[in-house]
Design a protein around this motif. Structure first.
Motif, PDB file in Angstrom:
ATOM      1  N   VAL A 123      17.383  92.471  71.927  1.00  0.00           N
ATOM      2  CA  VAL A 123      16.894  93.854  71.962  1.00  0.00           C
ATOM      3  C   VAL A 123      15.506  93.887  72.590  1.00  0.00           C
ATOM      4  CG1 VAL A 123      16.378  95.903  70.581  1.00  0.00           C
ATOM      5  CG2 VAL A 123      18.259  94.403  69.930  1.00  0.00           C
ATOM      6  N   PHE A 124      14.652  92.930  72.200  1.00  0.00           N
ATOM      7  CA  PHE A 124      13.306  92.881  72.780  1.00  0.00           C
ATOM      8  C   PHE A 124      13.372  92.545  74.270  1.00  0.00           C
ATOM      9  CE2 PHE A 124       9.204  90.845  73.708  1.00  0.00           C
ATOM     10  CZ  PHE A 124       8.333  91.803  73.184  1.00  0.00           C
ATOM     11  N   GLN A 125      14.272  91.620  74.639  1.00  0.00           N
ATOM     12  CA  GLN A 125      14.417  91.269  76.051  1.00  0.00           C
ATOM     13  C   GLN A 125      14.832  92.490  76.877  1.00  0.00           C
ATOM     14  OE1 GLN A 125      17.115  87.858  76.334  1.00  0.00           O
ATOM     15  NE2 GLN A 125      16.340  87.109  74.368  1.00  0.00           N
ATOM     16  N   ASN A 126      15.829  93.242  76.344  1.00  0.00           N
ATOM     17  CA  ASN A 126      16.295  94.423  77.066  1.00  0.00           C
ATOM     18  C   ASN A 126      15.192  95.477  77.142  1.00  0.00           C
ATOM     19  OD1 ASN A 126      18.809  93.267  77.385  1.00  0.00           O
ATOM     20  ND2 ASN A 126      19.647  94.195  75.539  1.00  0.00           N
ATOM     21  N   MET A 127      14.383  95.563  76.087  1.00  0.00           N
ATOM     22  CA  MET A 127      13.310  96.548  76.071  1.00  0.00           C
ATOM     23  C   MET A 127      12.338  96.311  77.211  1.00  0.00           C
ATOM     24  SD  MET A 127      10.467  97.224  73.076  1.00  0.00           S
ATOM     25  CE  MET A 127      11.653  97.761  71.870  1.00  0.00           C
ATOM     26  N   LEU A 128      11.991  95.028  77.471  1.00  0.00           N
ATOM     27  CA  LEU A 128      10.993  94.714  78.495  1.00  0.00           C
ATOM     28  C   LEU A 128      11.617  94.318  79.826  1.00  0.00           C
ATOM     29  CD1 LEU A 128       8.201  92.786  76.565  1.00  0.00           C
ATOM     30  CD2 LEU A 128       8.293  95.170  77.225  1.00  0.00           C
ATOM     31  N   GLY A 129      12.937  94.098  79.847  1.00  0.00           N
ATOM     32  CA  GLY A 129      13.588  93.765  81.114  1.00  0.00           C
ATOM     33  C   GLY A 129      13.444  92.304  81.513  1.00  0.00           C
ATOM     34  N   TYR A 130      13.001  91.431  80.579  1.00  0.00           N
ATOM     35  CA  TYR A 130      12.854  90.004  80.871  1.00  0.00           C
ATOM     36  C   TYR A 130      13.918  89.218  80.110  1.00  0.00           C
ATOM     37  CZ  TYR A 130       8.107  90.827  82.690  1.00  0.00           C
ATOM     38  OH  TYR A 130       7.027  91.244  83.413  1.00  0.00           O
ATOM     39  N   THR A 131      14.288  88.045  80.646  1.00  0.00           N
ATOM     40  CA  THR A 131      15.105  87.115  79.872  1.00  0.00           C
ATOM     41  C   THR A 131      14.190  86.368  78.902  1.00  0.00           C
ATOM     42  OG1 THR A 131      14.818  85.312  81.443  1.00  0.00           O
ATOM     43  CG2 THR A 131      16.652  86.832  81.839  1.00  0.00           C
ATOM     44  N   GLU A 132      14.798  85.679  77.920  1.00  0.00           N
ATOM     45  CA  GLU A 132      13.979  84.958  76.950  1.00  0.00           C
ATOM     46  C   GLU A 132      13.191  83.836  77.632  1.00  0.00           C
ATOM     47  OE1 GLU A 132      14.324  83.434  72.380  1.00  0.00           O
ATOM     48  OE2 GLU A 132      16.039  83.052  73.687  1.00  0.00           O
TER      49      GLU A 132
END
Length: 898
Positions: free
Chosen positions: A303-312
């Motif tokens: 969810v956090f990755q999708n929020m910022l548009g970055y992969t882990e």
């Protein structure tokens, strides 16, 4: 024996890691269902969750306050209460253990923990706590203590599962604990591989490991499951040490079987716990991320990755400052410093993140510091909520409130608010303009101060009735009333009311518009409409109004008279029915563009067929009149009868064609006079060309051809032929009948061409031609053939005037730019001249001094010059001869284009 102690410590560390992991999991995500409670700052318990109440079998009323203490084991109650009261006094977290009575009367051990919630000043606002069942752990600890005692006895008496085998692995001895565990005799266990002593899934691996160790004589170590006497399998770590003789030959094996089932279970529990945590972390609907104390991300859920548009993996290369908006970094760094300094346990911040695609989003971060654990460094754990929409709504709400405030503050209408008693609470700045009161002056005064005397009682009675019954005595929207200014002047107003109900009471707001100007405008509009109707009816130009299909709506008398129809007859027709068929399609296309908004108006000349069948020409200026609330849009046409003008234009066109024909005849006549000169002019280059051709042939006929000389003769030949062609072309252009056409002309170049054409004629009469042409004269837009004719007429007239003179004559052509910016051309001769009284007559038609002349040359020349916007005239010279001059305008736009 030392190895046995090491194994125990390893198991204890494993169990401790399990407890730490589960405690950490509960503290971070609070997802494990457990008993929870809250108290007031003084310790009064005001909430116990359902898990606690169901376990203790108590009601909320029984447990709240200090009633919960009745469920504590009598041996633990006093100690627990004293610890709790001490924590209340010091504000330190509660962390203790006690036995709590279950609903069936049995007691179980619980880990009781509680933390205070403090405000920014450190004052305790509330206590939050949990009771975690640790009965199994207690029992495990008791078992562990007993086991530790047993292992101490093993050190002394070699207890446990111990076995010795021969060099090839055959069992020779098993201690008592081994026999009791398996429930077998030594003889039976010699066939351990056949009697199910080892778990079937592990047996092949165990046999292979023992076989390999025996073959190479290395230490044997393997973990596998052994079946107990009751049929239960438990995990054991089996170590086999070879015993060697003095020749280093293996003579026996000592085997130690260490029960590691608890460790295995603990490892599995730890793995499952970590798996549960990872699953909860990855599948949480809330954004979760972790970062180290330096700010670098160490984990982030999807969810956090999708929020910022970055992969882990991309996030783990970044510091949280890299994605935090520049303006928000300082505030968060300060909060982090306070956590690291121990001034706070967690913090919450609303800030902006910059996504990978550059877009900004607002988030609320709840951040806590997770302390250092045995295998992990301390880190920050954050739950991140996307609040972009809320921020946008707040911004929109603030904008809306500010916009409404600005609207009220800047409104042209007076805005006045009063309370239930009719006392004014607010007045906007426009009140000063509308009523003459300063807004502050009205605060606290009754609303009736803005009304004339005759309205006040009516308002007060109606307002009281509305407060009592809700019945309005007037319309609250757009009602026209009478206002009273501070100076006592009454004036018309339009009032709209609104009511706001809040906890503090009812507020009534009125928007009051001074409609004095509108009333005057309405009266002016009425008068204007009367004037418009008078203009419409009495206009000398035809006026017609049609709907969007072309049907007549109204026409004035001039329009009716123009077409011979009455207004009633026209209303049954469309304008297309009166329009000549050849014009109808073009006319309707323009109307369609007007309706579609592609043009604001258009003008068209077309033919109408009158009622009597006669055709008339009209000029229509057509526009679209926008509609209003009461009147739909319509088309208006101003129609002028231009039949007379069209007939005059046709007559002018006929005369123009006759003039063109006459000019052509004049040119042909003039060229006839120049026949001998033109023949000589053409013959000269042709003769030269013939000579050059013969010369070229002679050079080529030589025994050794003279190519260079022949080439030079051929070059002269080409030039002479081009010269002859040029002369013939100029003569041909003057013979052609043409329609005047304007183009950019270099007048000096035109003069030089005409001098070349006239030079032979002048020479025959012993007349020299001289030119004085100004440099850098601009090009002009003119008809080339027309100007050639003018120059030829004037130059030939000059030659004729000097033909019979005894002395040689001179013809001078001068070009210059006059003081007023026009182009001037003068033709001066030294001939017989023109008497002043005949100066004007010579430009009249059929006036000539030549025996064979037509008398049309000068009138045609003047008409050509005047058609260019210029002027042609003649003056006597102070000496012999006369001067003919003409001027032509120089258009600036033409010069720039040139």
């Amino acid at each position: 024996m030392v190895r046995n102690k090491t194994d125990i410590e390893e198991r204890k560390r494993t169990e401790e890691a399990l407890r730490s992991s589960e405690g950490n999991l509960a503290a971070i995500v609070n997802t494990i269902p457990t008993a929870a409670w809250t108290t007031r700052p003084d310790g009064y318990c005001d909430f116990l969750n359902r898990v606690w109440l169901d376990y203790a079998g108590m009601t909320v009323e029984e447990a709240q306050g200090w009633g919960w203490a009745e469920s504590i084991h009598p041996e633990d109650r006093k100690k627990l209460v004293e610890e709790w009261q001490s924590c209340l006094a010091s504000g330190t977290p509660v962390d203790t253990e006690a036995r709590i009575r279950r609903f069936d009367g049995s007691y179980r051990w619980f880990l009781i923990r509680g933390n205070p919630l403090k405000d920014e000043g450190g004052k305790i606002l509330k206590w939050y706590g949990t009771c975690v069942d640790i009965e199994d752990r207690k029992r495990g600890e008791e078992t562990l203590r007993a086991r530790e005692l047993s292992w101490r006895q093993v050190v002394d008496n070699i207890p446990g599962l111990v076995a010795t085998t021969g060099a090839l692995g055959e069992i020779e001895f098993l201690n008592r604990q081994t026999l009791e565990y398996f429930g077998k005799t030594t003889q039976e266990l010699k066939d351990w591989a056949l009697i199910g002593a080892v778990h079937p899934d592990d047996l092949p691996r165990v046999i292979e490991a023992r076989k390999k160790s025996i073959e190479v004589g290395q230490i044997y170590e393997v973990e596998h499951r052994c079946r107990r006497a009751d049929g239960v399998y438990r995990w054991f770590q089996v170590r086999g040490l070879p015993v060697r003789d003095t020749q280093n030959k293996v003579t026996a094996w000592y085997l130690l079987l260490t029960d590691i089932d608890d460790r295995k279970r603990a490892e599995e529990a730890l793995r499952q716990s970590e798996q549960r945590w990872r699953t909860a972390f990855e599948n949480s609907a809330i954004s979760i991320m972790m970062r180290n104390l330096e700010g670098r991300y160490i984990a982030a859920n999807s969810v956090f990755q999708n929020m910022l548009g970055y992969t882990e993996s991309e996030l783990c290369q970044l510091n949280f400052m890299d994605v935090t908006h520049e303006e928000d970094r300082k505030a968060e760094l300060q909060l982090i410093r306070e956590i690291l300094e121990g001034k706070r346990q967690h913090y919450q911040i609303e800030k902006r993140y910059r996504r990978k695609d550059g877009a900004l989003l607002w988030v609320r971060n709840n951040v806590a510091l997770v302390p250092e654990m045995r295998d992990a460094a301390p880190f920050f754990f954050a739950v991140v909520e996307d609040i972009t929409q809320r921020k946008q709504e707040e911004s929109a709400r603030r904008y809306s409130e500010e916009r409404h405030r600005v609207v009220v503050e800047t409104a042209n209408d007076a805005v006045v608010s009063s309370d239930e008693s009719g006392v004014i609470q607010f007045a906007n700045p426009a009140t000063a303009r509308v009523f003459g009161y300063d807004p502050a002056e009205l605060i606290g005064k009754p609303l009736t101060v803005l009304m004339p005397e005759f309205m006040r009682k009516q308002h007060e009675n109606g307002f009281r009735r509305y407060l009592a019954t809700g019945q309005r005595h007037i319309n609250w929207q757009g009602t026209e009333l009478t206002g009273l200014r501070k100076n006592g002047q009454e004036f018309p107003v339009e009032v709209s009311f609104g009511e706001t109900v809040t906890e503090s009471g009812r507020t009534f707001t009125g928007f009051i518009r001074d409609v004095s100007a509108r009333k005057r405008a309405e009266e002016n509009l009425r008068r204007s409409e009367q004037r418009w109707r008078a203009v419409f009816e009495n206009s000398a130009i035809g006026v017609a109004l049609t709907d969007m299909t072309g049907r007549f709506l109204a026409t004035n008398s001039a329009y009716q008279q123009m077409l011979g129809y009455s207004e009633e007859e026209l209303k049954k027709l469309t304008f297309l029915e009166l329009t000549l068929k050849d014009d109808a399609q073009r006319n309707w296309a323009l109307v369609t563009e007007l309706i579609d908004g592609k043009r604001s108006q258009f003008q068209i000349e077309k033919q109408y067929r009158r009622k009597d069948g006669r055709l008339i020409w009209v000029s229509n200026n057509v526009s679209l009149v926008p509609g209003t609330e009461d009147v739909p849009e319509f088309v208006m046409a101003l129609s002028e009868d231009i039949t007379g003008r069209k007939q005059a234009e046709e007559e002018r066109e006929r005369l123009r064609n006759a003039q063109v024909e006459l000019a052509h005849i004049n040119r042909v006549s003039t060229m006839g006079e120049l026949t001998a000169s033109l023949a000589h002019e053409i013959k000269q280059p042709i003769s030269a060309a013939m000579t050059d051709a013969q010369t070229c042939m002679r050079w080529l006929a030589c025994e050794t051809p003279e190519v260079a000389e022949a080439r030079e003769a051929a070059s002269r030949l080409v030039k002479d032929v081009a010269r002859a062609n040029e002369i013939i072309g100029r003569i041909g252009s003057l013979f052609k009948k043409h329609v005047p056409m304007r183009e950019l002309i270099d007048v000096n170049e035109l003069i030089r061409e005409m001098i070349d054409l006239m030079r032979s004629e002048a020479s025959r009469c012993s007349i020299s031609i001289r030119s004085e042409l100004a440099d850098s004269l601009p090009q002009i837009m003119a008809d080339r053939v027309g100007l050639q004719q003018v120059l030829m007429n004037l130059m030939l007239n000059g030659v004729e005037a000097m033909r019979d003179m005894t002395a040689p004559g001179t013809l001078t052509i001068v070009s210059r730019r006059s003081e007023d910016g026009q182009l001037t051309v003068s033709i001066l001769d030294t001939g017989v001249g023109v008497s002043p009284e005949k100066i004007d007559q010579i430009f009249s038609a059929f006036v000539t001094s030549k025996a064979q002349g037509t008398g049309m040359g000068l009138p045609i020349s003047r008409s050509i010059i005047e058609s260019h916007g210029g002027r042609l005239w003649a003056t006597p010279n102070t000496g012999p001869g006369a001067t003919f001059q003409f001027v032509l305008p120089i258009e600036p736009s033409v010069h720039q284009t040139a």
